[in-house]
Design an enzyme around this catalytic site. Structure first.
Site, PDB file in Angstrom:
ATOM      1  N   LYS A 206       0.824  -1.203   0.000  1.00 17.65           N
ATOM      2  CA  LYS A 206       0.000   0.000   0.000  1.00 17.65           C
ATOM      3  C   LYS A 206       0.864   1.261   0.000  1.00 17.65           C
ATOM      4  O   LYS A 206       0.648   2.178  -0.781  1.00 17.65           O
ATOM      5  CB  LYS A 206      -0.942  -0.005   1.195  1.00 17.65           C
ATOM      6  CG  LYS A 206      -1.876   1.202   1.217  1.00 17.65           C
ATOM      7  CD  LYS A 206      -2.735   1.255   2.461  1.00 17.65           C
ATOM      8  CE  LYS A 206      -3.790   0.196   2.468  1.00 17.65           C
ATOM      9  NZ  LYS A 206      -4.724   0.366   3.610  1.00 17.65           N
ATOM     10  N   GLU A 212      10.395  -5.464   3.809  1.00 21.97           N
ATOM     11  CA  GLU A 212      10.615  -6.794   3.247  1.00 21.97           C
ATOM     12  C   GLU A 212      10.225  -6.840   1.764  1.00 21.97           C
ATOM     13  O   GLU A 212      10.929  -7.429   0.940  1.00 21.97           O
ATOM     14  CB  GLU A 212       9.806  -7.847   4.025  1.00 21.97           C
ATOM     15  CG  GLU A 212      10.160  -7.960   5.494  1.00 21.97           C
ATOM     16  CD  GLU A 212       9.281  -7.099   6.389  1.00 21.97           C
ATOM     17  OE1 GLU A 212       9.119  -7.464   7.565  1.00 21.97           O
ATOM     18  OE2 GLU A 212       8.740  -6.062   5.910  1.00 21.97           O
ATOM     19  N   GLY A 267      -4.732  -4.189   5.008  1.00 24.64           N
ATOM     20  CA  GLY A 267      -3.981  -5.200   4.262  1.00 24.64           C
ATOM     21  C   GLY A 267      -4.548  -6.591   4.371  1.00 24.64           C
ATOM     22  O   GLY A 267      -4.589  -7.344   3.394  1.00 24.64           O
ATOM     23  N   ARG A 268      -5.024  -6.969   5.558  1.00 24.92           N
ATOM     24  CA  ARG A 268      -5.523  -8.329   5.747  1.00 24.92           C
ATOM     25  C   ARG A 268      -6.875  -8.562   5.086  1.00 24.92           C
ATOM     26  O   ARG A 268      -7.376  -9.687   5.080  1.00 24.92           O
ATOM     27  CB  ARG A 268      -5.565  -8.664   7.236  1.00 24.92           C
ATOM     28  CG  ARG A 268      -6.338  -7.693   8.087  1.00 24.92           C
ATOM     29  CD  ARG A 268      -5.932  -7.871   9.568  1.00 24.92           C
ATOM     30  NE  ARG A 268      -6.576  -6.948  10.462  1.00 24.92           N
ATOM     31  CZ  ARG A 268      -6.157  -5.699  10.676  1.00 24.92           C
ATOM     32  NH1 ARG A 268      -5.135  -5.224   9.994  1.00 24.92           N
ATOM     33  NH2 ARG A 268      -6.769  -4.931  11.549  1.00 24.92           N
ATOM     34  N   GLU A 353      -4.241 -10.094  14.238  1.00 20.04           N
ATOM     35  CA  GLU A 353      -3.849  -8.717  13.965  1.00 20.04           C
ATOM     36  C   GLU A 353      -5.021  -7.771  14.219  1.00 20.04           C
ATOM     37  O   GLU A 353      -4.821  -6.620  14.603  1.00 20.04           O
ATOM     38  CB  GLU A 353      -3.348  -8.564  12.517  1.00 20.04           C
ATOM     39  CG  GLU A 353      -2.640  -7.243  12.262  1.00 20.04           C
ATOM     40  CD  GLU A 353      -1.883  -7.228  10.950  1.00 20.04           C
ATOM     41  OE1 GLU A 353      -0.679  -7.544  10.962  1.00 20.04           O
ATOM     42  OE2 GLU A 353      -2.500  -6.907   9.919  1.00 20.04           O
ATOM     43  N   HIS A 384      -2.656 -36.861  13.315  1.00 18.63           N
ATOM     44  CA  HIS A 384      -1.437 -37.598  13.639  1.00 18.63           C
ATOM     45  C   HIS A 384      -0.346 -36.668  14.159  1.00 18.63           C
ATOM     46  O   HIS A 384       0.826 -37.035  14.192  1.00 18.63           O
ATOM     47  CB  HIS A 384      -0.950 -38.348  12.401  1.00 18.63           C
ATOM     48  CG  HIS A 384      -1.911 -39.408  11.957  1.00 18.63           C
ATOM     49  ND1 HIS A 384      -1.842 -40.716  12.391  1.00 18.63           N
ATOM     50  CD2 HIS A 384      -3.000 -39.348  11.148  1.00 18.63           C
ATOM     51  CE1 HIS A 384      -2.816 -41.413  11.857  1.00 18.63           C
ATOM     52  NE2 HIS A 384      -3.542 -40.606  11.086  1.00 18.63           N
ATOM     53  N   LYS A 512       9.274  -3.262  13.458  1.00 15.87           N
ATOM     54  CA  LYS A 512       9.801  -2.802  12.169  1.00 15.87           C
ATOM     55  C   LYS A 512      10.827  -1.690  12.365  1.00 15.87           C
ATOM     56  O   LYS A 512      11.891  -1.676  11.743  1.00 15.87           O
ATOM     57  CB  LYS A 512       8.666  -2.275  11.285  1.00 15.87           C
ATOM     58  CG  LYS A 512       7.734  -3.340  10.720  1.00 15.87           C
ATOM     59  CD  LYS A 512       6.690  -2.656   9.845  1.00 15.87           C
ATOM     60  CE  LYS A 512       5.752  -3.657   9.201  1.00 15.87           C
ATOM     61  NZ  LYS A 512       4.753  -2.994   8.345  1.00 15.87           N
TER      62      LYS A 512
END
Length: 560
Positions: A206, A212, A267-268, A353, A384, A512
């Protein structure tokens, strides 16, 4: 916006009293007392069934939970969400990811936004069809065969989860890859499989400043130019989804290849926006449109259904019930559908978040638990791995199971085995196996009395473990869209009850900032090279780091 401390409501007090009585009952007892329990505690929406009958609830429980929702003003908050009010108060923004899939804008204030959204969707349609039909050519006049999405958080988890879940619908001519982790091994291993002239990079950020993402994008660009040589070729191989057009242009992306993102979409929740462009290119725009349609229909259900028949409301309130009254700290999600193997990770971000907050909407510390820890894996793998803990451990872990009635491909016998395991696990978690049942089972097997008495305690299952089962006809794009939207609204309901802001995420900022400081230290790229460590064994002025970080930096330098 109403700001109500839920613990001060009449309903909360009554729920605490009600908990004292119902917590003494076993799920077996609840079923024994109500021959119609399944029909009384299940809901249907389109081709989706929600069975919540294997939960610690009676009609009184649901009535009290609904009363709690009404007391905190959930209806008003839902209206504010859909009408574009600035419910994200700390960032002074509306929350309008629902507008991205809205087919019927009834609010005059949203008409302009709706028109802008339609323009972007049309651009996405045209672009995705060029990619899929081989009309978009790279610098060597070869059609694009590989798409690499570079983003992180919602800019990665959303499109990656959907692309994996619906790859059955994808063209075999297009390959798709997702890069999010800043770990250099990830991008190196991906690029080793590709050739620059047939690869398209989609950069999703955005702000176009996510550390990253920009590092990975920069590495991709260097890799591309080592072969392509000509900077102008970047325009044929890089696309951006961002709200910062100028930074994208400075990176080298052509203006016409930049797709806008809006501040009112977190963002999510961004897979519904231009961040969904890789989905449209991989699956085809018609399937992306069906994904949007499924979400829109779930939005309408959430917006209009009575609370006691409203799937996201019921799911959200049950989460409150377990978190705040039963003291359950975690919630598990088990898709018995391998194509949904990224769904738990996607919902982890969406939930934790959003609701990982300890300050209420008035800025006060909360005095109650918020934000359940969400985790999970696909069945039958989880059986399992960690189901032992759920079955015989000491922790209460409410669990949600998802399974399709019909497979999209593969052997039908395999799918029947999958469905059998799903249903059997919820039955076993509910009923368990009593001491008497274990004794009779072992007796029939021919074991001696002494052996039976020795191993009997270890084979007892207490049962009484709550589960919800979501059964759907088949995992189509429309079905997936509805499921995702339902979970989004469940999260909204919980944040509303907890009186917290679900749509900011200040908690990710501090790490960050500190990472950037340390990165400058390690690379010497900051204004004060080795600002806190005069030499590379950690001596000198280290006052700006805690002693643990000082020690780690010193050890790191020694390894070099």
């Amino acid at each position: 916006m109403r700001k109500v401390n839920p613990t001060k409501t009449k309903s909360w007090v009554k729920l605490k009293e009600h908990y004292q009585s119902i917590s003494q009952l076993a799920l077996r007892d609840l079923f024994a007392r109500d021959a119609h329990r399944f029909s009384n505690f299940s809901l249907r929406f389109n081709n989706i069934l929600i069975d919540y009958s294997k939960n610690f609830c009676e009609q009184k429980t649901i009535g009290l939970l609904v009363s709690l929702a009404q007391e905190i003003g959930l209806g008003e908050l839902i209206d504010d969400l859909f009408q574009g009010q600035k419910i994200n108060e700390t960032e002074e923004r509306a929350v309008l990811h629902t507008a991205l899939r809205n087919k019927r804008i009834n609010n005059q204030n949203l008409n302009v936004i709706h028109q802008e959204i339609q323009v972007v969707l049309e651009r996405m349609r045209v672009f995705s069809e060029k990619i899929r039909n081989g009309f978009w050519l790279g610098y060597s006049n070869q059609p694009i065969k590989n798409i690499v999405n570079i983003g992180i958080g919602g800019s990665d988890l959303g499109p990656a989860m959907v692309a994996e879940a619906l790859k059955f619908y994808a063209s075999d001519r297009i390959n798709i890859y997702f890069i999010s982790n800043v770990d250099g091994e990830v991008i190196a291993n991906t690029l080793d499989k590709l050739t620059p002239d047939t690869t398209l990079f989609m950069i999703s950020s955005k702000s176009f400043s996510t550390a990253e993402t920009l590092m990975n994008a920069g590495t991709a660009k260097k890799w591309f130019l080592r072969v392509a040589k000509n900077e102008s070729y970047v325009s044929k191989h890089f696309v951006a989804m961002t709200s910062n057009q100028q930074k994208a242009i400075e990176f080298g992306i052509a203006r016409e290849n930049i797709y806008p993102l809006w501040d009112f979409v977190g963002g999510r929740f961004s897979l519904w926006s231009a961040v969904g462009l890789p989905i449209a290119c991989y699956l085809g725009f018609e399937y992306y449109a069906q994904l949007l349609q499924g979400a829109f229909e779930a939005d309408e259900h959430f917006r209009t259904a009575a609370f006691d028949r409203n799937i996201p409301v019921i799911l959200g309130l049950l989460g409150i019930w377990y978190n705040n009254f039963y003291g359950a700290e975690t919630e598990a999600i088990f898709p018995y559908d391998q194509s949904l193997h990224r769904l738990p990770a996607y919902l982890q971000q969406a939930s934790m978040e959003s609701n990982g907050k300890s300050v209420d909407r008035s800025g006060n510390q909360v005095s109650y638990q918020t934000g359940a820890i969400l985790w999970g894996e696909p069945g039958t793998n989880g059986q399992h791995a960690f189901f032992q803990l759920i079955h015989q451990g000491t922790k209460l872990i409410p669990s949600t199971f998802l399974v399709a009635a019909k497979p999209r491909c593969g052997d039908s016998v395999h799918h029947k085995a999958l469905v059998s395991n799903c249903f059997a696990q919820t039955q076993a978690l509910m009923n368990g196996r009593t001491k008497e049942e274990v004794y009779e089972h072992l007796k029939v097997s021919g074991l001696s009395k002494e052996r039976i008495e020795k191993i009997l305690p270890f084979k007892v299952f207490s049962g009484n473990k709550p589960t919800t089962t979501i059964l759907y006809d088949q995992l189509t794009p429309k079905c997936l869209g509805s499921l995702i939207a339902m979970f989004e609204h469940k999260i909204f309901v919980q944040g509303a009850v907890w009186n917290i802001f679900s749509f900011d995420q200040w908690g990710v900022e501090l790490g960050k900032q500190l990472a950037d400081n340390i990165f400058q230290e390690l690379t010497g790229s900051g204004k004060k090279k080795k600002a806190c460590i005069e030499d590379k064994i950690g001596q000198g002025d280290r006052s700006c780091y805690d002693t643990s970080t000082q020690g780690l930096l010193a050890a790191y330098y020694q390894y070099l």
